[in-house]
Design a protein around this motif. Structure first.
Motif, PDB file in Angstrom:
ATOM      1  N   TYR A 196      26.868  44.590  19.826  1.00  0.00           N
ATOM      2  CA  TYR A 196      26.433  43.272  20.302  1.00  0.00           C
ATOM      3  C   TYR A 196      26.174  43.390  21.794  1.00  0.00           C
ATOM      4  O   TYR A 196      26.645  44.341  22.439  1.00  0.00           O
ATOM      5  N   GLU A 240      25.089  35.150   9.931  1.00  0.00           N
ATOM      6  CA  GLU A 240      25.772  34.289   8.951  1.00  0.00           C
ATOM      7  C   GLU A 240      24.783  33.212   8.452  1.00  0.00           C
ATOM      8  O   GLU A 240      23.724  33.018   9.053  1.00  0.00           O
ATOM      9  N   GLU A 287      21.213  40.659  10.879  1.00  0.00           N
ATOM     10  CA  GLU A 287      22.403  40.539  10.025  1.00  0.00           C
ATOM     11  C   GLU A 287      23.191  39.372  10.586  1.00  0.00           C
ATOM     12  O   GLU A 287      23.871  39.501  11.601  1.00  0.00           O
ATOM     13  N   GLU A 310      17.791  31.762  17.080  1.00  0.00           N
ATOM     14  CA  GLU A 310      18.788  30.931  16.412  1.00  0.00           C
ATOM     15  C   GLU A 310      20.130  31.286  17.011  1.00  0.00           C
ATOM     16  O   GLU A 310      20.287  32.355  17.597  1.00  0.00           O
ATOM     17  N   TYR A 328      27.275  33.195  18.499  1.00  0.00           N
ATOM     18  CA  TYR A 328      26.507  34.372  18.096  1.00  0.00           C
ATOM     19  C   TYR A 328      25.040  33.958  18.088  1.00  0.00           C
ATOM     20  O   TYR A 328      24.717  32.890  17.562  1.00  0.00           O
ATOM     21  N   GLY A 329      24.149  34.789  18.615  1.00  0.00           N
ATOM     22  CA  GLY A 329      22.737  34.404  18.597  1.00  0.00           C
ATOM     23  C   GLY A 329      21.785  35.587  18.624  1.00  0.00           C
ATOM     24  O   GLY A 329      22.124  36.684  19.072  1.00  0.00           O
ATOM     25  N   ARG A 350      32.328  36.616  21.557  1.00  0.00           N
ATOM     26  CA  ARG A 350      33.644  37.069  21.100  1.00  0.00           C
ATOM     27  C   ARG A 350      34.070  38.340  21.832  1.00  0.00           C
ATOM     28  O   ARG A 350      33.241  39.056  22.396  1.00  0.00           O
ATOM     29  N   SER A 389      22.463  41.254  18.423  1.00  0.00           N
ATOM     30  CA  SER A 389      22.765  39.861  18.772  1.00  0.00           C
ATOM     31  C   SER A 389      23.601  39.776  20.044  1.00  0.00           C
ATOM     32  O   SER A 389      24.219  40.759  20.457  1.00  0.00           O
TER      33      SER A 389
HETATM   34  P1  5GP Z   1      31.761  39.560  13.541  1.00  0.00           P
HETATM   35  O1  5GP Z   1      32.507  38.817  14.607  1.00  0.00           O
HETATM   36  O2  5GP Z   1      32.642  39.920  12.379  1.00  0.00           O
HETATM   37  O3  5GP Z   1      31.020  40.744  14.106  1.00  0.00           O
HETATM   38  O4  5GP Z   1      30.634  38.589  12.976  1.00  0.00           O
HETATM   39  C1  5GP Z   1      30.949  37.336  12.467  1.00  0.00           C
HETATM   40  C2  5GP Z   1      29.750  36.759  11.758  1.00  0.00           C
HETATM   41  O5  5GP Z   1      28.694  36.489  12.695  1.00  0.00           O
HETATM   42  C3  5GP Z   1      29.140  37.701  10.701  1.00  0.00           C
HETATM   43  O6  5GP Z   1      28.915  36.933   9.518  1.00  0.00           O
HETATM   44  C4  5GP Z   1      27.812  38.121  11.313  1.00  0.00           C
HETATM   45  O7  5GP Z   1      26.832  38.353  10.313  1.00  0.00           O
HETATM   46  C5  5GP Z   1      27.473  36.893  12.131  1.00  0.00           C
HETATM   47  N1  5GP Z   1      26.497  37.144  13.195  1.00  0.00           N
HETATM   48  C6  5GP Z   1      26.329  38.264  13.932  1.00  0.00           C
HETATM   49  N2  5GP Z   1      25.318  38.107  14.802  1.00  0.00           N
HETATM   50  C7  5GP Z   1      24.811  36.875  14.599  1.00  0.00           C
HETATM   51  C8  5GP Z   1      23.716  36.137  15.182  1.00  0.00           C
HETATM   52  O8  5GP Z   1      22.998  36.575  16.063  1.00  0.00           O
HETATM   53  N3  5GP Z   1      23.526  34.871  14.707  1.00  0.00           N
HETATM   54  C9  5GP Z   1      24.290  34.318  13.723  1.00  0.00           C
HETATM   55  N4  5GP Z   1      23.980  33.099  13.327  1.00  0.00           N
HETATM   56  N5  5GP Z   1      25.312  34.998  13.150  1.00  0.00           N
HETATM   57  C10 5GP Z   1      25.570  36.253  13.583  1.00  0.00           C
END
Ligand code: 5GP
Length: 200
Positions: free
Chosen positions: A53, A103, A101, A72, A81-82, A41, A37
């Protein structure tokens, strides 16, 4: 060649979906491709740009949304996040099974856009256990943990929209159940494709 299957692993924060995905990727028999993704952040220690990422600026992320490059996206804890549409499409076209993976807001958007995606929802055995896991992770303040637990309650109400729900109580058992469900999906897909080519 038949198209690959899009598997979407989702669930509230702290349910262990990231760890489950790591385990799925470790098992080479699963033969699955993890989509990387994009996010706005900050990169954390032990993360690798382009592997964990693709880290980018908010301006660049918004430009990608405008250009229709995201399958998405969601804003989560103040960051974007996308999922990159082209990479996922290319892999599916090549017959590869792809794992996301993400949210729950994003998972439900994927289901709208690609109804044949297989959505898997991970739940904890109890709210108390979920709270404990979030606390032990030590990444969020007490206030943020309370927000995540509230968000989790709403997310649980969305579980009927998923293809399957898995309880992550014992990690090994949960991974085995997910792997079995993925194999069943691949098998039923292959059977349907065969039936469609058969004379009667
Ligand atoms: P973290 O910052 O802890 O890596 O991720 C925070 C949340 O963002 C996690 O629930 C993860 O599954 C979600 N996330 C990671 N990549 C994506 C994405 O491409 N799209 C969406 N919608 N959520 C994502």
């Amino acid at each position: 060649m038949s198209r690959g299957i899009l598997f979407v692993m989702s669930g509230p924060s702290g349910t262990g979906k990231g760890t489950i995905c790591e385990r799925l990727l470790e098992n080479k028999e699963n033969d699955i491709f993890l989509s990387v993704s994009s996010t706005t952040r900050e990169i954390r220690k032990n993360e690798i740009d382009g592997v964990t990422y693709n880290y980018t600026t908010e301006d660049n992320f918004k430009r990608m949304i405008e250009n229709g490059e995201m399958l998405e996206y969601a804003v989560y804890s103040g960051n974007y996040y996308g999922t990159p549409k082209k990479t996922v499409e290319d892999m599916l076209e090549k017959g590869k099974n792809v794992l996301l993976e993400i949210e729950p807001q994003g998972a439900l958007k994927v289901k709208e856009r690609m109804p044949d995606a297989e959505l898997m929802f991970i739940v904890p055995p109890s709210m108390r256990e979920l709270k404990k896991r979030l606390e032990e992770r030590g990444r969020e303040s007490a206030e943020q943990i309370a927000e995540r637990l509230e968000a989790a309650k709403w997310e649980f109400t969305q579980s009927p929209k998923y293809n399957s729900v898995f309880v992550n109580d014992d990690l090994d058992a949960c991974v085995r159940e997910v792997e079995q469900a993925m194999r069943d999906k691949a098998r039923s897909r292959a059977l349907v494709e065969k039936l469609l080519t058969e004379e009667y």
